[in-house]
Design a protein around this motif. Structure first.
Motif, mmCIF file in Angstrom:
data_model
loop_
_atom_site.group_PDB
_atom_site.id
_atom_site.type_symbol
_atom_site.label_atom_id
_atom_site.label_comp_id
_atom_site.label_asym_id
_atom_site.label_seq_id
_atom_site.Cartn_x
_atom_site.Cartn_y
_atom_site.Cartn_z
ATOM 1 N N GLU A 30 0.826 -1.204 0.000
ATOM 2 C CA GLU A 30 0.000 0.000 0.000
ATOM 3 C C GLU A 30 0.857 1.248 0.000
ATOM 4 O OE1 GLU A 30 -4.098 1.513 2.196
ATOM 5 O OE2 GLU A 30 -2.937 -0.148 3.016
ATOM 6 N N ASN A 31 0.382 2.267 -0.706
ATOM 7 C CA ASN A 31 1.080 3.541 -0.760
ATOM 8 C C ASN A 31 0.632 4.441 0.391
ATOM 9 O OD1 ASN A 31 2.525 2.959 -3.120
ATOM 10 N ND2 ASN A 31 0.770 3.508 -4.395
ATOM 11 N N TYR A 32 1.585 5.186 0.946
ATOM 12 C CA TYR A 32 1.301 6.056 2.084
ATOM 13 C C TYR A 32 1.816 7.459 1.801
ATOM 14 C CZ TYR A 32 -0.157 2.147 5.008
ATOM 15 O OH TYR A 32 -0.834 1.088 5.521
ATOM 16 N N LEU A 33 1.178 8.443 2.464
ATOM 17 C CA LEU A 33 1.574 9.838 2.345
ATOM 18 C C LEU A 33 2.030 10.352 3.702
ATOM 19 C CD1 LEU A 33 -1.457 11.230 0.273
ATOM 20 C CD2 LEU A 33 0.756 10.482 -0.600
ATOM 21 N N THR A 34 2.992 11.251 3.691
ATOM 22 C CA THR A 34 3.416 11.900 4.923
ATOM 23 C C THR A 34 2.376 12.944 5.330
ATOM 24 O OG1 THR A 34 4.621 13.660 3.797
ATOM 25 C CG2 THR A 34 5.825 11.611 4.243
ATOM 26 N N THR A 35 2.517 13.454 6.548
ATOM 27 C CA THR A 35 1.594 14.489 7.022
ATOM 28 C C THR A 35 1.610 15.703 6.106
ATOM 29 O OG1 THR A 35 1.895 13.763 9.316
ATOM 30 C CG2 THR A 35 0.993 15.976 8.971
ATOM 31 N N ALA A 36 2.794 16.123 5.707
ATOM 32 C CA ALA A 36 2.913 17.289 4.830
ATOM 33 C C ALA A 36 2.235 17.035 3.490
ATOM 34 C CB ALA A 36 4.371 17.652 4.620
ATOM 35 N N GLU A 37 2.393 15.820 2.957
ATOM 36 C CA GLU A 37 1.771 15.490 1.670
ATOM 37 C C GLU A 37 0.244 15.462 1.795
ATOM 38 O OE1 GLU A 37 5.202 12.721 -0.439
ATOM 39 O OE2 GLU A 37 3.853 11.828 1.055
ATOM 40 N N VAL A 38 -0.264 14.942 2.911
ATOM 41 C CA VAL A 38 -1.711 14.910 3.121
ATOM 42 C C VAL A 38 -2.258 16.334 3.246
ATOM 43 C CG1 VAL A 38 -3.564 14.174 4.672
ATOM 44 C CG2 VAL A 38 -1.645 12.640 4.195
ATOM 45 N N ALA A 39 -1.522 17.184 3.989
ATOM 46 C CA ALA A 39 -1.964 18.568 4.152
ATOM 47 C C ALA A 39 -2.070 19.276 2.811
ATOM 48 C CB ALA A 39 -1.010 19.309 5.086
ATOM 49 N N ARG A 40 -1.085 19.028 1.933
ATOM 50 C CA ARG A 40 -1.138 19.646 0.605
ATOM 51 C C ARG A 40 -2.284 19.084 -0.219
ATOM 52 N NH1 ARG A 40 4.580 19.318 1.017
ATOM 53 N NH2 ARG A 40 4.586 17.359 -0.145
ATOM 54 N N ARG A 41 -2.508 17.778 -0.113
ATOM 55 C CA ARG A 41 -3.566 17.150 -0.909
ATOM 56 C C ARG A 41 -4.943 17.644 -0.480
ATOM 57 N NH1 ARG A 41 -6.909 16.285 -3.679
ATOM 58 N NH2 ARG A 41 -7.664 14.370 -4.676
ATOM 59 N N LEU A 42 -5.149 17.818 0.830
ATOM 60 C CA LEU A 42 -6.454 18.233 1.333
ATOM 61 C C LEU A 42 -6.563 19.739 1.488
ATOM 62 C CD1 LEU A 42 -7.071 15.522 4.092
ATOM 63 C CD2 LEU A 42 -7.863 15.525 1.724
ATOM 64 N N ASN A 43 -5.441 20.439 1.279
ATOM 65 C CA ASN A 43 -5.408 21.899 1.402
ATOM 66 C C ASN A 43 -5.833 22.343 2.798
ATOM 67 O OD1 ASN A 43 -4.980 24.537 0.506
ATOM 68 N ND2 ASN A 43 -7.116 24.800 -0.117
ATOM 69 N N VAL A 44 -5.232 21.691 3.807
ATOM 70 C CA VAL A 44 -5.500 22.055 5.204
ATOM 71 C C VAL A 44 -4.175 22.148 5.948
ATOM 72 C CG1 VAL A 44 -7.768 20.950 5.232
ATOM 73 C CG2 VAL A 44 -5.758 19.637 5.913
ATOM 74 N N LYS A 45 -4.241 22.637 7.167
ATOM 75 C CA LYS A 45 -3.060 22.714 8.006
ATOM 76 C C LYS A 45 -2.731 21.341 8.589
ATOM 77 C CE LYS A 45 -4.233 27.431 9.359
ATOM 78 N NZ LYS A 45 -4.622 28.328 10.490
ATOM 79 N N PRO A 46 -1.441 21.079 8.913
ATOM 80 C CA PRO A 46 -1.087 19.789 9.526
ATOM 81 C C PRO A 46 -1.895 19.498 10.786
ATOM 82 C CG PRO A 46 0.893 20.900 8.780
ATOM 83 C CD PRO A 46 -0.237 21.878 8.592
ATOM 84 N N ALA A 47 -2.180 20.538 11.589
ATOM 85 C CA ALA A 47 -2.951 20.314 12.810
ATOM 86 C C ALA A 47 -4.330 19.745 12.491
ATOM 87 C CB ALA A 47 -3.077 21.613 13.597
ATOM 88 N N THR A 48 -4.891 20.129 11.349
ATOM 89 C CA THR A 48 -6.203 19.626 10.960
ATOM 90 C C THR A 48 -6.151 18.140 10.653
ATOM 91 O OG1 THR A 48 -6.755 21.797 10.068
ATOM 92 C CG2 THR A 48 -8.124 19.965 9.349
ATOM 93 N N ILE A 49 -5.017 17.686 10.129
ATOM 94 C CA ILE A 49 -4.860 16.256 9.828
ATOM 95 C C ILE A 49 -5.049 15.426 11.085
ATOM 96 C CG2 ILE A 49 -3.296 14.505 8.912
ATOM 97 C CD1 ILE A 49 -4.255 16.629 6.887
ATOM 98 N N TYR A 50 -4.436 15.862 12.183
ATOM 99 C CA TYR A 50 -4.544 15.099 13.433
ATOM 100 C C TYR A 50 -5.930 15.207 14.042
ATOM 101 C CZ TYR A 50 0.417 14.588 12.787
ATOM 102 O OH TYR A 50 1.645 14.269 12.248
ATOM 103 N N ALA A 51 -6.639 16.296 13.738
ATOM 104 C CA ALA A 51 -8.034 16.386 14.157
ATOM 105 C C ALA A 51 -8.870 15.349 13.404
ATOM 106 C CB ALA A 51 -8.569 17.787 13.914
#
Length: 403
Positions: A7-28
């Motif tokens: 399976e392919n995985y994304l880092t926190t920074a990559e997810v934040a860019r993909r969803l256009n949100v802040k890293p803190a939002t990812i953990y929320a």
């Protein structure tokens, strides 16, 4: 993109860019179960399955999920206190300008700010729009009409970048305040005053100074008015703010976001509460016992008292009452509160200010609306940074059975 197993995985920074949100939002999202994090091999960072991220990114109006918690950095209501980005509102209301607090809510920076300004042609357009309202229209009705017209006149209204949004909000607030009927800042008349007379306004000054002569014929008490504007600028996720955020989630432009907020504010449970408190206090000035008796007999909640969130006191009311101490109306306010088994809220405090300085009977709602445009703008900026169309409640169908 990392890969663990098949399976392919994304880092926190990559997810934040993909969803256009802040890293803190990812953990929320993780805490709400919307995303699952795994520990990266040989690293202290977290990884997220690319497929799961894509499912979240592709959410549309067909998705049955509902956002149960909305993250906001703007205001905090805690322990009967109100904070804007960590700053006590009690302190902001007595030490800062309305413009500076607006910039704090929009950008996070608390610093001196220039007065809001609008081109003369936009002020005239707003004034012309307000002029089409029928006789007897409230000030907040004039604001609603002008917001729609100013939005239609802005060819760049769909530029949702933060710089464009804040610039548009500054200009919108300035145009609305200057276009309201009453004296203009240069001594001219922007529409006929309710009493038919001519009122002079001080030259120059900030938003509160320009707004004052639109609300009262009395000598300006701009500092108290400025405090009221600051105290009302934001208040968590009130009904009108939710409406504004839903509009922003659909990527509505700022004018439409403000229109959505104004629509929700028009209800008698929200913006009209100030007018109800004003009318109650007006009756109480003549006979407080009878005014209380009449309200209690109606079976309705007493206007201007209690709050759904605050338990013992409303900090906004306490600040305004402190600024009004010494005004004759405060003697009656003290008489009433001594007879009520509850605490006065910001609606009664605003009503007291209206009576103290002879503000127009509908000025409270207009003041509330203008102040809250600052908050709605801040919430729109936050919502534009979130995935679009994320508000979707799951309806529980109770209609006829399907045949």
């Amino acid at each position: 993109m990392a890969q663990q197993g098949d399976e392919n995985y994304l880092t926190t920074a990559e997810v934040a860019r993909r969803l256009n949100v802040k890293p803190a939002t990812i953990y929320a999202y993780v805490s709400r179960g919307q995303l699952t994090s795994v520990r990266a091999r040989g690293s202290r960072g977290s990884l997220f399955a690319a497929a799961e991220v894509e499912r979240l990114a592709s959410r549309s109006v067909e998705h049955p999920g509902v956002v149960e918690r909305i993250e906001t950095e703007l205001s905090l209501l805690q322990g009967d206190e109100l904070y804007y980005r960590g700053h006590p509102v009690r302190e902001l209301a007595t030490t800062q300008t309305f413009e500076s607090v607006a910039e704090l809510l929009w950008t996070g920076d608390l610093a001196p700010s220039e007065p809001f300004a609008a081109p003369p042609e936009l002020v005239q357009l707003a004034r012309s729009a307000m002029a089409v309202a029928p006789p007897g229209a409230r000030m907040v009705d004039l604001l609603r009409i002008a917001v729609a017209v100013l939005g239609a006149a802005d060819p760049l209204r769909f530029d949702l970048t933060p710089a464009s949004i804040t610039a548009a909000s500054r200009q919108l607030l300035a145009a609305l305040a200057e276009a309201l009927p009453g004296a203009t800042n240069d001594g001219g008349i922007g529409g006929a005053p309710a009493d038919g007379g001519i009122r002079d306004a001080p030259v120059g000054g900030g938003f509160a100074t320009k707004l004052w002569p639109k609300l009262s014929a009395r000598p300006a008490q701009a500092r108290t008015l400025e405090a009221a504007l600051i105290l009302l600028a934001d208040h968590g996720l009130a009904a009108s703010t939710i409406a504004a955020r839903v509009a922003a989630s659909a990527r509505a432009n700022l004018y439409s976001v403000v229109s959505a907020g104004l629509g929700a504010l028009d209800g008698h449970y929200h913006g009209a509460a100030t007018t109800l408190a004003y009318q109650f206090l007006d009756r109480a000035l003549d006979d407080p016992v009878k005014a209380l008796s009449d309200e209690l007999r109606s079976g309705q909640s007493l206007p201007g008292f209690g709050h759904r969130i605050y338990q013992h006191s409303d900090p906004r009311a306490e600040v305004l009452f402190g600024l009004l101490e010494g005004e004759p109306v405060m003697d009656r306010v003290h008489d009433i509160t001594a007879k009520v088994n509850s605490f006065p809220n910001s609606d009664l405090a605003l009503a007291a200010m209206m009576h103290a300085y002879d503000l127009h009977p509908d000025a409270g709602e207009a003041l509330f609306a203008l102040a809250r445009i600052v908050g709605w703008t801040g919430h729109a900026l936050e919502e534009y940074a979130e995935p679009g169309l994320r508000f979707r409640a799951l309806g529980n169908y109770t209609g006829p059975a399907v045949t």
